[in-house]
Design a protein around this motif. Structure first.
Motif, PDB file in Angstrom:
ATOM      1  N   GLY A  13      69.653  22.282  42.954  1.00 59.65           N
ATOM      2  CA  GLY A  13      70.227  23.094  41.892  1.00 59.65           C
ATOM      3  C   GLY A  13      69.355  23.240  40.658  1.00 59.65           C
ATOM      4  O   GLY A  13      69.694  23.984  39.742  1.00 59.65           O
ATOM      5  N   ILE A  14      68.220  22.533  40.623  1.00 59.64           N
ATOM      6  CA  ILE A  14      67.311  22.613  39.474  1.00 59.64           C
ATOM      7  C   ILE A  14      66.114  23.477  39.861  1.00 59.64           C
ATOM      8  O   ILE A  14      65.566  23.355  40.956  1.00 59.64           O
ATOM      9  CB  ILE A  14      66.813  21.215  39.049  1.00 59.64           C
ATOM     10  N   ASP A  15      65.695  24.352  38.964  1.00 60.22           N
ATOM     11  CA  ASP A  15      64.464  25.122  39.143  1.00 60.22           C
ATOM     12  C   ASP A  15      63.878  25.391  37.756  1.00 60.22           C
ATOM     13  O   ASP A  15      64.380  24.890  36.753  1.00 60.22           O
ATOM     14  CB  ASP A  15      64.702  26.403  39.943  1.00 60.22           C
ATOM     15  N   TRP A  16      62.816  26.183  37.710  1.00 61.44           N
ATOM     16  CA  TRP A  16      62.131  26.432  36.444  1.00 61.44           C
ATOM     17  C   TRP A  16      62.923  27.308  35.486  1.00 61.44           C
ATOM     18  O   TRP A  16      62.532  27.477  34.333  1.00 61.44           O
ATOM     19  CB  TRP A  16      60.736  27.005  36.687  1.00 61.44           C
ATOM     20  N   ASN A  17      64.062  27.834  35.913  1.00 57.52           N
ATOM     21  CA  ASN A  17      64.927  28.578  35.002  1.00 57.52           C
ATOM     22  C   ASN A  17      65.850  27.654  34.209  1.00 57.52           C
ATOM     23  O   ASN A  17      66.499  28.093  33.268  1.00 57.52           O
ATOM     24  CB  ASN A  17      65.765  29.600  35.778  1.00 57.52           C
ATOM     25  N   ASP A  18      65.903  26.401  34.597  1.00 57.06           N
ATOM     26  CA  ASP A  18      66.761  25.429  33.912  1.00 57.06           C
ATOM     27  C   ASP A  18      66.085  24.980  32.613  1.00 57.06           C
ATOM     28  O   ASP A  18      64.936  24.542  32.631  1.00 57.06           O
ATOM     29  CB  ASP A  18      66.983  24.224  34.841  1.00 57.06           C
ATOM     30  N   PRO A  19      66.766  25.069  31.489  1.00 54.69           N
ATOM     31  CA  PRO A  19      66.161  24.665  30.216  1.00 54.69           C
ATOM     32  C   PRO A  19      65.722  23.208  30.197  1.00 54.69           C
ATOM     33  O   PRO A  19      64.770  22.848  29.501  1.00 54.69           O
ATOM     34  CB  PRO A  19      67.258  24.919  29.177  1.00 54.69           C
ATOM     35  N   ARG A  20      66.373  22.359  30.983  1.00 57.54           N
ATOM     36  CA  ARG A  20      65.956  20.947  31.046  1.00 57.54           C
ATOM     37  C   ARG A  20      64.593  20.806  31.706  1.00 57.54           C
ATOM     38  O   ARG A  20      63.785  19.951  31.309  1.00 57.54           O
ATOM     39  CB  ARG A  20      66.996  20.118  31.795  1.00 57.54           C
ATOM     40  N   THR A  27      57.455  18.291  27.189  1.00 58.30           N
ATOM     41  CA  THR A  27      57.215  16.889  26.854  1.00 58.30           C
ATOM     42  C   THR A  27      56.036  16.342  27.641  1.00 58.30           C
ATOM     43  O   THR A  27      55.163  15.669  27.077  1.00 58.30           O
ATOM     44  CB  THR A  27      58.481  16.043  27.116  1.00 58.30           C
ATOM     45  N   ALA A  28      55.973  16.637  28.931  1.00 56.83           N
ATOM     46  CA  ALA A  28      54.855  16.177  29.761  1.00 56.83           C
ATOM     47  C   ALA A  28      53.521  16.676  29.205  1.00 56.83           C
ATOM     48  O   ALA A  28      52.523  15.952  29.230  1.00 56.83           O
ATOM     49  CB  ALA A  28      55.040  16.633  31.205  1.00 56.83           C
ATOM     50  N   LEU A  72      53.213   2.813  30.466  1.00 52.06           N
ATOM     51  CA  LEU A  72      54.545   2.873  31.053  1.00 52.06           C
ATOM     52  C   LEU A  72      55.648   2.569  30.047  1.00 52.06           C
ATOM     53  O   LEU A  72      56.738   3.138  30.138  1.00 52.06           O
ATOM     54  CB  LEU A  72      54.646   1.925  32.253  1.00 52.06           C
ATOM     55  N   VAL A  73      55.399   1.686  29.101  1.00 51.76           N
ATOM     56  CA  VAL A  73      56.439   1.301  28.136  1.00 51.76           C
ATOM     57  C   VAL A  73      56.326   2.043  26.805  1.00 51.76           C
ATOM     58  O   VAL A  73      57.157   1.844  25.923  1.00 51.76           O
ATOM     59  CB  VAL A  73      56.450  -0.226  27.894  1.00 51.76           C
ATOM     60  N   HIS A  74      55.318   2.898  26.663  1.00 47.80           N
ATOM     61  CA  HIS A  74      55.162   3.646  25.410  1.00 47.80           C
ATOM     62  C   HIS A  74      56.425   4.489  25.161  1.00 47.80           C
ATOM     63  O   HIS A  74      56.939   5.137  26.083  1.00 47.80           O
ATOM     64  CB  HIS A  74      53.926   4.542  25.494  1.00 47.80           C
ATOM     65  N   PRO A  75      56.949   4.507  23.927  1.00 47.02           N
ATOM     66  CA  PRO A  75      58.195   5.243  23.652  1.00 47.02           C
ATOM     67  C   PRO A  75      58.139   6.731  24.019  1.00 47.02           C
ATOM     68  O   PRO A  75      59.137   7.274  24.522  1.00 47.02           O
ATOM     69  CB  PRO A  75      58.384   5.062  22.144  1.00 47.02           C
ATOM     70  N   PHE A  76      57.020   7.387  23.798  1.00 49.70           N
ATOM     71  CA  PHE A  76      56.949   8.805  24.156  1.00 49.70           C
ATOM     72  C   PHE A  76      57.025   8.980  25.671  1.00 49.70           C
ATOM     73  O   PHE A  76      57.714   9.868  26.172  1.00 49.70           O
ATOM     74  CB  PHE A  76      55.682   9.462  23.598  1.00 49.70           C
ATOM     75  N   HIS A  77      56.337   8.112  26.394  1.00 51.62           N
ATOM     76  CA  HIS A  77      56.411   8.161  27.859  1.00 51.62           C
ATOM     77  C   HIS A  77      57.826   7.861  28.335  1.00 51.62           C
ATOM     78  O   HIS A  77      58.325   8.495  29.269  1.00 51.62           O
ATOM     79  CB  HIS A  77      55.404   7.184  28.479  1.00 51.62           C
ATOM     80  N   ILE A  81      60.194  10.103  30.768  1.00 49.22           N
ATOM     81  CA  ILE A  81      60.876   9.577  31.955  1.00 49.22           C
ATOM     82  C   ILE A  81      62.356   9.929  31.918  1.00 49.22           C
ATOM     83  O   ILE A  81      62.932  10.359  32.920  1.00 49.22           O
ATOM     84  CB  ILE A  81      60.693   8.047  32.061  1.00 49.22           C
ATOM     85  N   ARG A  82      62.981   9.739  30.767  1.00 53.30           N
ATOM     86  CA  ARG A  82      64.402  10.042  30.636  1.00 53.30           C
ATOM     87  C   ARG A  82      64.684  11.498  31.000  1.00 53.30           C
ATOM     88  O   ARG A  82      65.613  11.795  31.743  1.00 53.30           O
ATOM     89  CB  ARG A  82      64.872   9.759  29.205  1.00 53.30           C
ATOM     90  N   GLN A  83      63.845  12.411  30.517  1.00 57.33           N
ATOM     91  CA  GLN A  83      64.038  13.832  30.803  1.00 57.33           C
ATOM     92  C   GLN A  83      63.846  14.148  32.281  1.00 57.33           C
ATOM     93  O   GLN A  83      64.643  14.869  32.890  1.00 57.33           O
ATOM     94  CB  GLN A  83      63.074  14.669  29.965  1.00 57.33           C
ATOM     95  N   TRP A  84      62.779  13.614  32.878  1.00 60.59           N
ATOM     96  CA  TRP A  84      62.496  13.904  34.288  1.00 60.59           C
ATOM     97  C   TRP A  84      63.513  13.250  35.214  1.00 60.59           C
ATOM     98  O   TRP A  84      63.846  13.795  36.261  1.00 60.59           O
ATOM     99  CB  TRP A  84      61.070  13.490  34.644  1.00 60.59           C
ATOM    100  N   ARG A  85      64.008  12.068  34.838  1.00 63.98           N
ATOM    101  CA  ARG A  85      64.986  11.379  35.691  1.00 63.98           C
ATOM    102  C   ARG A  85      66.253  12.209  35.872  1.00 63.98           C
ATOM    103  O   ARG A  85      66.874  12.200  36.929  1.00 63.98           O
ATOM    104  CB  ARG A  85      65.334  10.017  35.089  1.00 63.98           C
ATOM    105  N   GLU A  86      66.638  12.936  34.836  1.00 58.04           N
ATOM    106  CA  GLU A  86      67.851  13.752  34.895  1.00 58.04           C
ATOM    107  C   GLU A  86      67.733  14.895  35.903  1.00 58.04           C
ATOM    108  O   GLU A  86      68.716  15.290  36.516  1.00 58.04           O
ATOM    109  CB  GLU A  86      68.137  14.325  33.504  1.00 58.04           C
ATOM    110  N   ILE A  87      66.528  15.408  36.096  1.00 60.67           N
ATOM    111  CA  ILE A  87      66.365  16.631  36.891  1.00 60.67           C
ATOM    112  C   ILE A  87      65.548  16.466  38.171  1.00 60.67           C
ATOM    113  O   ILE A  87      65.442  17.411  38.950  1.00 60.67           O
ATOM    114  CB  ILE A  87      65.710  17.745  36.038  1.00 60.67           C
ATOM    115  N   SER A  88      64.955  15.289  38.387  1.00 59.15           N
ATOM    116  CA  SER A  88      64.045  15.168  39.531  1.00 59.15           C
ATOM    117  C   SER A  88      63.987  13.752  40.073  1.00 59.15           C
ATOM    118  O   SER A  88      64.425  12.797  39.434  1.00 59.15           O
ATOM    119  CB  SER A  88      62.631  15.603  39.112  1.00 59.15           C
TER     120      SER A  88
END
Length: 97
Positions: A13-20, A27-28, A72-77, A81-88
């Motif tokens: 259900g996720i593709d490049w049209n999804d704002p997330r 962010t990446a 891996l533990v850097h706050p920006f990273h 991760i939080r954003q990508w985990r939701e969609i992938s």
């Protein structure tokens, strides 16, 4: 040197049209300038339409596994991760180069 590669596959259900997805991509794009341990940073959308293809790649170059751990533990990273985990889902590889 360590090459850190991550391949992302969108959840159903996720593709490049999804704002997330677009937000996660933005962010990446910034991770390379926000995480000081990264010596090189590449990212991009997959062009292949094959069923086995993943949707997005990030590719970072770090000095050693100690720097990988800091990355891996850097706050920006962690925000990325939080954003990508939701969609992938994703797979990773860390190889010595």
């Amino acid at each position: 040197m360590i090459r850190h590669v991550v391949l992302f596959k969108f959840k159903p259900g996720i593709d490049w049209n999804d704002p997330r997805a677009l937000a996660a991509e933005r962010t990446a794009a910034k991770v390379g300038t926000e995480v000081p341990q990264l010596r090189d940073w590449r990212y991009g959308r997959n062009l292949s339409t094959r069923d086995i293809a993943y949707d997005f790649l990030v590719d970072g170059l770090l000095n050693d596994m100690e720097d990988v751990e800091k990355y891996l533990v850097h706050p920006f990273h962690q925000d990325a991760i939080r954003q990508w985990r939701e969609i992938s889902d994703w797979v990773i590889v860390d190889v010595e180069v």
